[in-house]
Design a protein around this motif. Structure first.
Motif: not given
Length: 120
Positions: A70-89, A5-14
């Motif tokens: 789609i990769l951003k969905t891995v980093l979502i931590q709240s439902m509000e973020e999920l709603y915004v990301l879902g709308a953008v997608i 999880h730590r590797v994903i949190e570091i690598f994924l934003p890049y």
């Protein structure tokens, strides 16, 4: 498991940033190339397929941006973020479908125009 999880949190934003930059570059390049083709069609009386080339470039750029979303969905931590990301997608997917629909309609229109001109 925490190490993964730590590797994903570091690598994924890049990775997300790289995909978004590629998408932006493709859309910008397609726009510049489309404008150049427009200039050639208008002033040099060429018959370049400007609309199809521009639509293909925009669709490709949108695909890169969708991959980043789609990769951003891995980093979502709240439902509000999920709603915004879902709308953008959803909006980007809709744009992509519309562009692909336009690309499919374009060859059918040109075939009809060629058939009508050959019948005359």
């Amino acid at each position: 498991m925490n190490a993964i999880h730590r590797v994903i949190e570091i690598f994924l934003p890049y990775a997300i940033s790289v995909l978004e930059i590629i998408g932006i570059f493709v859309v910008c390049w397609s726009g510049i190339h489309g404008f150049w083709q427009y200039i050639q069609n208008t002033f040099m009386k060429k018959r370049l397929d400007l609309q199809t080339n521009l639509a293909k470039g925009l669709a490709t750029g949108l695909e890169f941006k969708m991959a980043a979303e789609i990769l951003k969905t891995v980093l979502i931590q709240s439902m509000e973020e999920l709603y915004v990301l879902g709308a953008v997608i959803l909006l980007r997917a809709l744009l992509s479908v519309l562009i692909h629909f336009e690309l499919k309609e374009k060859p059918e229109k040109s075939k009809k125009e060629k058939n009508e001109s050959s019948d005359k």
